[in-house]
Design a protein around this motif. Structure first.
Motif, short mmCIF file in Angstrom:
data_model
loop_
_atom_site.label_atom_id
_atom_site.label_comp_id
_atom_site.label_asym_id
_atom_site.label_seq_id
_atom_site.Cartn_x
_atom_site.Cartn_y
_atom_site.Cartn_z
N VAL A 245 0.88 -1.17 0.00
CA VAL A 245 0.00 0.00 0.00
C VAL A 245 0.91 1.21 0.00
O VAL A 245 1.61 1.48 0.98
CB VAL A 245 -0.93 0.03 1.22
N VAL A 246 0.91 1.96 -1.09
CA VAL A 246 1.81 3.10 -1.27
C VAL A 246 0.96 4.32 -1.58
O VAL A 246 0.18 4.31 -2.54
CB VAL A 246 2.82 2.82 -2.40
N ALA A 247 1.09 5.36 -0.76
CA ALA A 247 0.25 6.54 -0.92
C ALA A 247 1.05 7.80 -0.68
O ALA A 247 1.90 7.86 0.21
CB ALA A 247 -0.93 6.48 0.05
N ALA A 248 0.73 8.83 -1.47
CA ALA A 248 1.46 10.10 -1.37
C ALA A 248 0.90 11.04 -0.33
O ALA A 248 1.57 11.99 0.06
CB ALA A 248 1.45 10.79 -2.74
N ASP A 249 -0.33 10.81 0.14
CA ASP A 249 -0.95 11.73 1.09
C ASP A 249 -1.94 10.96 1.97
O ASP A 249 -2.33 9.83 1.66
CB ASP A 249 -1.66 12.86 0.34
N PRO A 250 -2.36 11.55 3.09
CA PRO A 250 -3.26 10.84 4.01
C PRO A 250 -4.60 10.46 3.40
O PRO A 250 -5.15 9.40 3.72
CB PRO A 250 -3.44 11.85 5.16
N GLU A 251 -5.15 11.30 2.53
CA GLU A 251 -6.45 10.99 1.93
C GLU A 251 -6.35 9.74 1.05
O GLU A 251 -7.23 8.86 1.09
CB GLU A 251 -6.95 12.18 1.11
N THR A 252 -5.30 9.68 0.24
CA THR A 252 -5.10 8.49 -0.60
C THR A 252 -4.90 7.25 0.26
O THR A 252 -5.47 6.19 -0.03
CB THR A 252 -3.88 8.69 -1.52
N TYR A 253 -4.10 7.37 1.30
CA TYR A 253 -3.81 6.23 2.17
C TYR A 253 -5.09 5.69 2.79
O TYR A 253 -5.35 4.48 2.77
CB TYR A 253 -2.82 6.66 3.25
N ALA A 254 -5.91 6.58 3.34
CA ALA A 254 -7.16 6.15 3.97
C ALA A 254 -8.10 5.52 2.95
O ALA A 254 -8.77 4.51 3.23
CB ALA A 254 -7.83 7.33 4.66
N THR A 255 -8.15 6.07 1.75
CA THR A 255 -9.06 5.53 0.73
C THR A 255 -8.63 4.13 0.30
O THR A 255 -9.47 3.23 0.13
CB THR A 255 -9.11 6.49 -0.48
N LEU A 256 -7.34 3.93 0.11
CA LEU A 256 -6.86 2.60 -0.27
C LEU A 256 -7.15 1.58 0.81
O LEU A 256 -7.60 0.45 0.51
CB LEU A 256 -5.36 2.65 -0.57
#
Length: 405
Positions: A245-256
């Protein structure tokens, strides 16, 4: 019975690969399939391999990959030590010691890589050779029916074939790699290795799936996973097996994560390569249901003390004299004055004393010098030096052991 002295130790060649793979499959209890052998050969570097032979039979092997590793404030060349093992017929004869010592000597002599890094099959093996446990990881066994991740999805999710989407995955990964301590470089060859999907290795799970997240300005994250189906008298019991799980920002991380935790017909989720400070623990409404377990991850060996210590950055100003002992690489033994951006030999009085193992453990900022001192492994010689040095060696983000190699 042959002894370690009776064996031949030599550089590996490409022609040794089949015998090496058969040996390692035996040692690590894997099926020696042609497909797996071919995939693993795609990243193997025979010029960095070392074999022990007994009458031409390969009975020991150690190798390294040529890759970079992100460390606090820098990206460094690092010998990624791998594929280490000794035939069960030749144990207790010093074969492993001879291979690892020779490997370290060769890395030091080449002068390109100030550190070596590995994943340990058994944690008691590698401290003997100066490797310190530098990064732990979280492993999760999530009961998805008993917890939720509050909030609403942000952006757009799109299902993808991971191999066909290597370019998108690599773009996000490279944008983040410089800030993610513990991540290793991946060229196209390595991406194809990481995403290789060999049926024999799925252990009853599905093929690997992928999803990417798109924000207003393009891709901001991705995730990979498999599922393992199941049913009982109460209905579906599938398990989601998370890869990355690789995300550039908190919103992306939570959505994934909201997506992964909400996959239909699944009742559990397993993830094994999360950093100790992973935000998921603070996102869910019942963190106990994450089933958190702490495991070891990356082990670091400082090969060049002044080169390694000067290359990384520090959380606070640092000015400390370290009395270092290294029985395998004598050039590292001595007193070193570490200041901001420099590490030089000195005859001045030492502030702290330790072995190269402790320096490796503290190098990524995931193991504190104060913790090592509490275990009796670092000695404070100047009052107050331990706290100051421990703060400097720390980092704002814990290391992230994302991929076994």
């Amino acid at each position: 019975m042959t002894t370690g002295e009776d064996l031949t130790f030599r550089a590996a060649t490409a022609d040794d690969w089949d015998a090496i793979h058969r040996l390692l499959s035996l040692l690590f209890h894997d099926a020696d399939s042609d497909e797996l052998r071919q995939v693993e050969s795609s990243v193997y570097e025979p010029e960095r391999g070392l074999v022990a032979t007994d009458d031409e039979a390969v009975v020991g092997h150690a190798a390294a990959y040529t890759r970079e590793l992100t460390v606090p404030g820098a990206i460094l060349p690092a010998a990624h030590v791998t594929l280490v093992g000794v035939a069960p017929t030749h144990r207790r004869r010093g074969v492993l010691s001879r291979m690892i010592r020779r490997q370290l000597a060769e890395v030091a002599a080449a002068g390109r890589e100030p550190i070596a890094v590995l994943w340990a099959s058994e944690g008691r093996i590698y401290p003997r050779y100066g490797y310190g446990l530098a990064a732990q990881r979280l492993s999760l066994r999530v009961n998805t029916r008993e917890m939720t991740l509050p909030g609403e999805p942000a952006g757009k999710l799109r299902l993808v074939d991971p191999v066909a989407t290597i370019g998108d995955f690599a773009k996000v990964y490279e944008q983040l790699r410089a800030e993610r301590v513990g991540w290793s470089s991946r060229d196209d060859r390595w991406w194809r290795f990481v995403l290789a999907d060999i049926p024999a290795m799925r252990e009853g799970a599905t093929e690997r799936h992928g999803v990417v997240h798109e924000g207003p300005h393009g891709l901001t994250g991705y995730a990979t996973w498999r599922t393992k189906g199941g049913w009982d008298s109460n209905g579906p019991t599938a398990e989601v097996q998370v890869g990355e799980v690789v995300a550039a920002d908190p919103e992306t991380y939570a959505t994934l994560w909201r997506f992964l935790l909400g996959i239909d017909l699944a009742r559990s989720l397993h993830a094994t390569y999360l950093p100790v400070d992973d935000p998921l623990v603070h996102l869910v409404n019942e963190p106990r249901q994450l089933g958190v377990r702490l495991q070891d991850g990356l082990w670091i060996r400082i090969v060049d003390v002044p080169g390694a210590l000067a290359a990384r950055r520090y959380a606070t100003d640092v000015d400390v004299v370290l009395d270092v002992t290294d029985p395998l690489i004598p050039a590292n033994t001595g007193r070193w004055r570490l200041t901001n951006g420099a590490c030089e030999p000195t005859t001045g009085p030492a502030d702290l004393a330790c072995t190269v193992t402790e320096l490796g453990a503290a190098y990524l900022g995931g193991t504190s010098l104060t913790s090592l001192a509490g275990a009796g492994r670092v000695r404070e010689l100047t009052p107050g030096a331990l706290i100051r040095a421990s703060q400097a060696f720390g980092w704002h983000r814990m290391p992230s052991p994302l991929q076994i190699f």
